[in-house]
Design a protein around this motif. Structure first.
Motif, mmCIF file in Angstrom:
data_model
loop_
_atom_site.group_PDB
_atom_site.id
_atom_site.type_symbol
_atom_site.label_atom_id
_atom_site.label_comp_id
_atom_site.label_asym_id
_atom_site.label_seq_id
_atom_site.Cartn_x
_atom_site.Cartn_y
_atom_site.Cartn_z
ATOM 1 N N VAL A 59 0.930 -1.191 -0.053
ATOM 2 C CA VAL A 59 0.034 0.040 0.067
ATOM 3 C C VAL A 59 0.813 1.393 0.008
ATOM 4 O O VAL A 59 2.048 1.066 0.727
ATOM 5 C CB VAL A 59 -0.936 0.038 1.227
ATOM 6 N N ALA A 60 0.556 2.096 -0.899
ATOM 7 C CA ALA A 60 1.158 3.278 -0.585
ATOM 8 C C ALA A 60 0.002 4.492 -0.313
ATOM 9 O O ALA A 60 -1.170 4.217 -0.385
ATOM 10 C CB ALA A 60 1.622 3.869 -2.182
ATOM 11 N N TYR A 61 0.541 5.586 0.497
ATOM 12 C CA TYR A 61 -0.237 6.593 1.086
ATOM 13 C C TYR A 61 -0.109 7.967 0.441
ATOM 14 O O TYR A 61 1.125 8.422 0.109
ATOM 15 C CB TYR A 61 0.219 6.556 2.430
ATOM 16 N N VAL A 62 -0.982 8.466 -0.145
ATOM 17 C CA VAL A 62 -1.010 9.486 -1.232
ATOM 18 C C VAL A 62 -1.730 10.805 -0.368
ATOM 19 O O VAL A 62 -3.066 10.610 0.176
ATOM 20 C CB VAL A 62 -1.830 9.408 -2.420
ATOM 21 N N ASN A 63 -0.820 11.763 -0.196
ATOM 22 C CA ASN A 63 -1.585 12.889 0.580
ATOM 23 C C ASN A 63 -2.390 13.931 -0.359
ATOM 24 O O ASN A 63 -1.761 14.189 -1.161
ATOM 25 C CB ASN A 63 -0.253 13.678 1.035
ATOM 26 N N MET A 64 -3.684 13.626 -0.117
ATOM 27 C CA MET A 64 -4.623 14.408 -1.146
ATOM 28 C C MET A 64 -4.801 15.909 -0.611
ATOM 29 O O MET A 64 -5.356 16.788 -1.409
ATOM 30 C CB MET A 64 -5.849 13.769 -0.954
ATOM 31 N N VAL A 65 -4.322 16.224 0.591
ATOM 32 C CA VAL A 65 -4.567 17.586 1.041
ATOM 33 C C VAL A 65 -4.101 18.836 -0.130
ATOM 34 O O VAL A 65 -4.868 19.707 -0.221
ATOM 35 C CB VAL A 65 -3.804 17.944 2.187
ATOM 36 N N PRO A 66 -3.134 18.695 -0.762
ATOM 37 C CA PRO A 66 -2.926 19.841 -1.725
ATOM 38 C C PRO A 66 -4.258 19.989 -2.680
ATOM 39 O O PRO A 66 -4.095 20.985 -3.131
ATOM 40 C CB PRO A 66 -1.769 19.072 -2.625
ATOM 41 N N LEU A 67 -4.900 19.123 -2.884
ATOM 42 C CA LEU A 67 -6.141 19.437 -3.764
ATOM 43 C C LEU A 67 -7.114 20.485 -2.901
ATOM 44 O O LEU A 67 -8.069 20.988 -3.558
ATOM 45 C CB LEU A 67 -6.988 18.067 -4.055
ATOM 46 N N LEU A 68 -7.043 20.541 -1.971
ATOM 47 C CA LEU A 68 -7.712 21.702 -1.113
ATOM 48 C C LEU A 68 -6.985 23.110 -0.995
ATOM 49 O O LEU A 68 -7.533 23.921 -0.347
ATOM 50 C CB LEU A 68 -8.038 21.304 0.386
ATOM 51 N N TYR A 69 -5.831 23.132 -1.672
ATOM 52 C CA TYR A 69 -5.380 24.277 -1.778
ATOM 53 C C TYR A 69 -5.855 25.022 -2.832
ATOM 54 O O TYR A 69 -6.333 24.556 -3.722
ATOM 55 C CB TYR A 69 -3.864 24.193 -2.263
ATOM 56 N N PRO A 70 -6.017 26.517 -2.588
ATOM 57 C CA PRO A 70 -6.653 27.387 -3.609
ATOM 58 C C PRO A 70 -6.073 27.226 -5.031
ATOM 59 O O PRO A 70 -4.891 27.397 -5.055
ATOM 60 C CB PRO A 70 -6.526 28.886 -3.124
ATOM 61 N N GLY A 71 -6.940 26.760 -6.020
ATOM 62 C CA GLY A 71 -6.319 26.743 -7.405
ATOM 63 C C GLY A 71 -5.541 25.629 -7.646
ATOM 64 O O GLY A 71 -5.357 25.279 -8.825
ATOM 65 N N VAL A 72 -5.460 24.732 -6.769
ATOM 66 C CA VAL A 72 -4.733 23.588 -7.230
ATOM 67 C C VAL A 72 -5.624 22.497 -7.894
ATOM 68 O O VAL A 72 -6.703 22.319 -7.232
ATOM 69 C CB VAL A 72 -3.964 22.829 -5.866
ATOM 70 N N LYS A 73 -5.092 22.014 -9.073
ATOM 71 C CA LYS A 73 -5.970 20.930 -9.888
ATOM 72 C C LYS A 73 -5.457 19.619 -9.951
ATOM 73 O O LYS A 73 -6.106 18.825 -10.472
ATOM 74 C CB LYS A 73 -6.560 21.511 -11.206
ATOM 75 N N ARG A 74 -4.072 19.665 -9.583
ATOM 76 C CA ARG A 74 -3.328 18.413 -9.996
ATOM 77 C C ARG A 74 -2.330 18.045 -8.885
ATOM 78 O O ARG A 74 -1.608 19.144 -8.546
ATOM 79 C CB ARG A 74 -2.727 18.645 -11.409
ATOM 80 N N ILE A 75 -2.209 16.772 -8.685
ATOM 81 C CA ILE A 75 -0.972 16.452 -7.733
ATOM 82 C C ILE A 75 -0.310 15.135 -8.540
ATOM 83 O O ILE A 75 -1.099 14.536 -9.092
ATOM 84 C CB ILE A 75 -1.394 16.054 -6.279
ATOM 85 N N ARG A 76 1.101 15.209 -8.677
ATOM 86 C CA ARG A 76 1.720 14.100 -9.075
ATOM 87 C C ARG A 76 2.997 13.891 -8.543
ATOM 88 O O ARG A 76 3.584 14.957 -7.886
ATOM 89 C CB ARG A 76 1.978 14.539 -10.836
ATOM 90 N N GLY A 77 3.339 12.708 -8.144
ATOM 91 C CA GLY A 77 4.485 12.308 -7.519
ATOM 92 C C GLY A 77 4.845 10.865 -7.135
ATOM 93 O O GLY A 77 4.119 10.128 -7.690
ATOM 94 N N ALA A 78 6.163 10.679 -6.487
ATOM 95 C CA ALA A 78 6.198 9.382 -6.271
ATOM 96 C C ALA A 78 6.119 9.053 -4.804
ATOM 97 O O ALA A 78 6.168 9.788 -4.184
ATOM 98 C CB ALA A 78 7.476 9.069 -6.704
ATOM 99 N N PHE A 79 5.435 7.729 -4.527
ATOM 100 C CA PHE A 79 4.644 7.570 -3.132
ATOM 101 C C PHE A 79 5.593 6.237 -3.091
ATOM 102 O O PHE A 79 5.484 5.160 -3.602
ATOM 103 C CB PHE A 79 3.392 7.425 -3.262
ATOM 104 N N HIS A 80 5.960 6.104 -1.857
ATOM 105 C CA HIS A 80 6.869 4.768 -1.237
ATOM 106 C C HIS A 80 5.639 3.720 -1.041
ATOM 107 O O HIS A 80 4.571 3.899 -0.639
ATOM 108 C CB HIS A 80 7.484 4.894 0.093
ATOM 109 N N VAL A 81 6.053 2.379 -1.369
ATOM 110 C CA VAL A 81 5.135 1.444 -1.121
ATOM 111 C C VAL A 81 5.395 0.678 -0.010
ATOM 112 O O VAL A 81 6.606 0.336 0.479
ATOM 113 C CB VAL A 81 5.137 0.477 -2.231
ATOM 114 N N TYR A 82 4.381 0.433 1.186
ATOM 115 C CA TYR A 82 4.882 -0.357 2.181
ATOM 116 C C TYR A 82 3.952 -1.559 2.485
ATOM 117 O O TYR A 82 3.002 -1.883 1.662
ATOM 118 C CB TYR A 82 4.472 0.456 3.419
ATOM 119 N N PRO A 83 4.263 -2.356 3.275
ATOM 120 C CA PRO A 83 3.583 -3.674 3.349
ATOM 121 C C PRO A 83 2.065 -3.492 3.832
ATOM 122 O O PRO A 83 1.922 -2.380 4.547
ATOM 123 C CB PRO A 83 4.112 -4.470 4.519
#
Length: 1086
Positions: free
Chosen positions: A362-386
């Motif tokens: 499982v990887a954990y994606v921080n979705m909070v940037p989508l609540l920033y004013p004017g932000v429509k996109r997040i892209r990044g690399a996310f560690h995979v954990y057991p």
């Protein structure tokens, strides 16, 4: 979790597809029609008159076949084929299906029947894809030319830019738009793109049983329901080369016949710099690992994009879900592909499903940037954990109060709970994911709206136009009348006494002149010319009374009238003398030379007066600058920062707003107006100012940090995190840019000391009033002055080295740093100590510095502290210092303790200041600024012996402290107190060479006078008097020099001004009296 549902779905027999019964559904929804009119450039197996037809499919269901049409010799075909399906959101095809499922148009060639052949033989030529997304975006019809992708073995030409491609003309329409106005405005479109998983475990091998690599997550769907999004059929690759960019995104649909039809039209993965990503592996120290993982190591490639329509209710639910839980789990697993034998029924047992899942992570994606004013996109690399249920549930229940998106997992699952999943951690596996919305969940104010709000609060003030009339015109007219009357009187004098004057020449005595004056007055009165001259002047005098003195009404008393007449008489006589001196200059007395002080000099003198706590004189200098150039916003900003120092917040706010009214696009004016709005608790205006600053200059680190501090005051944690994150990102970009610039240059940095210039701190608005140090980097210079905060610091970064007496040489430093001089009390530059630990975000140094002195990495909070210290916003500094202390990249440092010492020196809390200076010295005892500030501490507390020791140690360093001017001034003062006049003379001479001022020349004059060097003392004191003729001590020593030189008139004049300016040094006044008694002159009262 829901990955079990995904697994069961991928094992479902084709006959049990949930969409298989779509044709039997009652037509209760809206009809979507797809019409294929023509085919172009069709190349078939049969050379002569080939016959083709089109089959339309949607959602794994055949919509219908067209009639069999003959392809013309021009390789075109007229199909005019229409197919349709029902859109029924209640049960069947939904808007979500239209968003992520296309219509497939398959072109098939019908071959002629051969003998003994019962049915016609058909061969598939190619497949076209029709994207129905425009219908979800509110359109009711659209027409497009779609390319026909060849199937393997097809005679169709593959799609190439140089070859004319085969295509179909398609029109899609509905009777009325599928979305209402409310759905269009309140709904949204979610796109989730799964690119790849890199650095997968070594146990993943391409041989053996066929495996299906899957990734899944859940998002809100219609209403508040959740729907799973899953990506299947990932391709395991051994690596060896980087995946190309841009590369097309693919449909998340299986069993597409034509390979080219897998690609979503006009959708590409473009990649980007790691530093601009929103994920976890976006720091400088991660670059090498990511390069290796994405070039050499194994990876699983998906490149799939799944699109989903969110109705207004789902958008609200989506936003609330992010606010409640910032970390969203994205599961990854591997399951074997099992074929179900014909004639057998597939059994779906949960226990069996779980046993089939392997390498569950499982990887954990921080979705909070989508609540920033004017932000429509997040892209990044996310560690995979057991994957472990307890950890996943804990993360989903985590609070929004988490400090940063880069916070690592607090607890890792034990190895014996998920041994296969632990291999992801051992291998460093990460997935690259992109989540994008059509519209931002939180709208951002437009720059135009912010500019309009600023104009409403502070209307722009254009320069005032000069009036042709007014006081200036009245005085000018008076001057003209005086000139005319003086010429008439001279003509009358020449007519009466011209021959007599010519005859006597210069031998005329005073009695003769007085006689001529009486005769001239008598003639003027008798002839009436005197009264004519009075009438000629009357109109000009009346204009002066009205325009200059604004007197248009009667006086209330006789005393008021007499007072005004006396004042007017003095003014008229003075102006008459001005005109007469211009018209008839005195040949005997030469014009006195005036020394003009520049605006930069005035600012430096004001700063010097601030440090010496002579606030009255500092205010005079600042006000003189404003009188000279009232339209110069830098003068208003400097005066405002002075008012902050004297805690006159109302006047400071007026100054900053005046500066902003002169230029509403000036960043520092906006920031200072915002700071004052916060200090005066006008929070709504503060937000407007800070937001406008970030819009006008999105790369300004201080602007984003101040905006984050404002949101912290408002307890808006999400926006606070957004602003701080943006500040970190911009600082990283500036650091990277500085590194690239350094790499492009030759790498040598030359430090040059410049003498004879005013030593002063860089003004926070980018205006330098002088510097004793400069940096010269051998690199091509770009035109224009630097505008970024880091570039602004470069000019004044101090040259910190070790205490060793090694010569200053050009070096190639691997750790560029930056220092600067805030303009506040005492030495303002605060260097820092390099910490041994590796830091994230802004841990890289900024500008080259000579070896020998350690420094800390720059953080957004320290950058903001420097700015606030320069503008004397002490009330703000402690809040930022708390963040610097808690910041992972910051913490206690030499610079941190120096700032604390400065704040306590400002409050006259010497004990606390000494405590923090001891801490700073322990962290970097070779820092000359530490010893310089310690010297100031002891000097102000009255311990001049310790102050002298600190000052002497400071000037013994090869590298100067930030504010050597005041170190030399105070050290020279101590030498004078101890009667070490030769040392005092040398010290003041250095100060005069670096940054001459009234006080440096005064100190030099005193030292020379005590050494009996009267001529040198007089020269130095004359320079001091020219720079400031209101200094009583300068006049006192000029009086002593004049008495020693035997010049009675100068001695009396100097003594008169000494008394008039109220000299406070009683001992010096007594010395003057004693010398006056000795020489017998100098005091007119004797």
């Amino acid at each position: 979790m829901f990955i079990h549902y995904v697994y069961r779905d991928q094992r479902r027999p084709e006959g049990l597809c949930p969409s298989a019964t779509m044709e039997q559904a009652a037509p209760t929804g809206k009809l979507v029609q797809i019409t294929v009119t023509d085919g172009y450039d069709l190349k078939c197996f049969k050379a002569d008159t080939p016959v083709t037809f089109i089959r339309a499919e949607f959602n794994q269901v055949v919509l219908g076949d067209s009639s069999k049409m003959t392809v013309s010799p021009e390789r075109t075909a007229k199909y005019n084929f229409t197919s349709s399906f029902e859109l029924n959101p209640e049960g069947g095809i939904t808007l979500d299906d239209l968003a992520h499922k296309p219509v497939f148009l398959t072109v098939t060639e019908v071959l002629p029947k051969e003998k003994k052949q019962k049915e016609e033989k058909t061969l598939m030529l190619g497949q076209a894809v029709v994207d129905l997304l425009p219908l979800v975006e509110g359109e009711s019809s659209f027409e497009m030319m779609v390319p026909l992708h060849p199937v393997p073995g097809s005679p169709l030409e593959p799609l190439q830019s140089s070859v004319k491609q085969c295509s179909l003309q398609v029109k899609v329409s509905v009777a009325e738009p599928l979305l209402t106005a409310a759905q269009i405005s309140g709904g949204n479109l979610l796109r989730v793109t799964l690119e790849a998983a890199y650095s997968v475990p070594e146990s993943f091998i391409p041989v053996g049983p066929v495996q299906n690599y899957m990734v899944g997550l859940q998002v809100p769907s219609v209403g508040e329901k959740d729907r799973p999004i899953f990506f299947k059929n990932g391709t395991l690759k051994l690596g060896g080369e980087r995946e190309p960019v841009p590369r097309p995104k693919k449909w998340p649909i299986a069993n597409i016949v034509a390979p080219g039809a897998n690609n979503i039209p006009d959708a590409f993965i473009v990649g980007g710099p790691y530093e601009e990503e929103e994920g976890e592996l976006n720091h400088a120290e991660d670059r090498e690992f990511r390069n290796q993982s994405e070039c050499i190591k194994k990876r699983i490639i998906w490149d799939l994009e799944s699109r989903h329509y969110l109705d207004p209710t789902a958008v609200v639910s989506f936003q609330k879900r992010i606010a409640d839980c910032r970390l969203w789990p994205v599961e990854i697993t591997r399951v074997p592909l099992i074929a179900v034998p014909k004639g057998k029924t597939a059994r779906f047992d949960k226990a069996e499903d779980e046993n089939q899942l392997s390498f569950h992570g499982v990887a954990y994606v921080n979705m909070v940037p989508l609540l920033y004013p004017g932000v429509k996109r997040i892209r990044g690399a996310f560690h995979v954990y057991p994957y472990l249920d307890s950890v996943v549930y804990e993360k989903q229940a985590s609070s929004i109060k988490s400090q940063s998106s880069d916070t690592p997992l607090e607890t890792e699952p034990p190895l014996n709970h998920n041994l296969e999943g632990q291999q992801y951690v051992d291998a460093g596996t990460y997935i690259v994911l992109e989540i994008q919305l059509n519209k931002a969940l939180v709208p951002k104010r437009l720059p135009e709206e912010l500019a309009r709000r600023v104009k409403e609060m502070i209307p722009p003030r254009p320069p005032l136009t000069r009036r042709t009339g007014g006081a200036q015109k009245a005085v000018s007219d008076y001057h003209m009348q005086i000139k005319n009357i003086s010429r008439a009187i001279l003509d009358e004098y020449y007519r009466m006494f011209g021959k007599q004057v010519a005859k006597l020449g210069g031998d005329m005595d005073s009695e003769a002149l007085e006689e001529q004056k009486c005769q001239l007055n008598f003639e003027l009165n008798c002839s009436g010319k005197y009264f004519a001259f009075k009438e000629q002047l009357k109109h000009a005098v009346v204009k002066i009374v009205r325009e200059k003195y604004l007197k248009t009404t009667s006086f209330e008393s006789q005393e008021e009238l007499q007072t005004f007449i006396s004042e007017l008489y003095v003014f008229l006589v003075d102006q008459m003398h001005v005109v007469l001196n211009q018209t008839m200059p005195d040949d005997v007395q030469g014009a006195a030379s005036t020394i003009y002080t520049s605006s930069d000099q005035l600012r430096f003198f004001a700063f010097e007066a601030e440090v010496n706590e002579n606030f009255e004189m500092a205010a005079v200098y600042y006000e003189e600058r404003l009188v000279r150039e009232p339209q110069n916003l830098e003068h208003w900003l400097d005066y405002g920062t002075f008012c902050l120092l004297t805690e006159d917040n109302i006047k400071a706010q007026e100054c900053f707003r005046k500066a902003l009214s002169l230029n509403q696009y000036h960043i520092h004016s906006l920031l200072l107006c915002g700071v004052m709005a916060v200090l005066m608790e006008n929070y709504e205006q503060a937000e407007i100012f800070f937001e406008d600053a970030t819009c006008l200059e999105p790369t300004n680190v201080v602007a984003w940090t101040l905006l984050g501090l404002y949101y912290e005051i408002q307890n808006n944690d999400i926006r606070m995190e957004m602003a701080f994150h943006e500040a970190f990102k911009q600082l990283q970009a500036l650091i990277l840019q500085a590194q690239i610039t350094k790499e492009k240059s030759t790498g040598t940095v030359e430090y040059v000391e410049e003498g004879g210039r005013i030593e002063s701190s860089l003004g926070p608005w980018g205006i330098t009033s002088g510097s004793t140090t400069a940096i010269k980097v051998e690199a091509p210079a770009e035109p224009g002055a630097p505008t970024s905060i880091l570039d602004g610091f470069a000019e004044e970064s101090s040259k910190l080295q070790s205490d060793s007496r090694e010569p200053v040489v050009s070096v190639q430093s691997q750790d560029p740093t930056v220092n600067q001089k805030p303009s506040n009390v005492f030495a303002k530059e605060i260097p820092a100590k390099r910490e041994a630990s590796k830091c994230q975000d802004s841990s890289t140094f900024l500008h080259p510095t000579p070896y020998g002195v350690s420094q800390t990495p720059t953080t957004i909070f320290m950058e903001t502290i420097r700015f606030l210290m320069k503008v004397n916003a002490m009330q703000y500094v402690h809040r930022v210092l708390a963040h610097e202390l808690l910041c992972p990249q910051g913490g206690p440092s030499c610079e941190y303790y120096l700032v604390l010492a400065h704040t306590h020196l400002f409050k006259k809390d010497f004990a606390k200041a000494e405590e923090y200076l001891q801490q700073a010295a322990q962290m970097d005892y070779l820092n000359p600024n530490v010893w310089g500030v310690k010297g100031h501490l002891y000097f102000l507390s009255g311990n001049h012996a310790e102050a002298k020791a600190c000052y002497e140690r400071t000037i013994s360093f090869i590298v100067d402290a930030s504010e050597m001017h005041f170190i030399f001034l105070r050290l020279g003062h101590i030498y004078l107190e101890e009667k070490q006049y030769e040392k005092a003379k040398k010290t003041y001479l250095q100060a005069c060479k670096r940054s001459p001022s009234c006080l440096t020349w005064l100190g030099l004059g005193i030292a020379c006078y005590r050494l009996e060097e009267i001529t040198e003392a007089e020269d130095a004191l004359s320079e001091a008097n020219a720079l400031n003729n209101y200094n009583a001590e300068v006049w006192a020593y000029l009086a002593l020099v004049s008495l020693k030189a035997g010049r009675q008139l100068e001695a009396e004049q100097a003594y008169k001004y000494t008394v008039k300016l109220k000299l406070k040094d009683e001992a010096l006044l007594a010395e003057i009296h004693m010398l006056q008694e000795t020489v017998g002159f100098g005091n007119p009262s004797f």
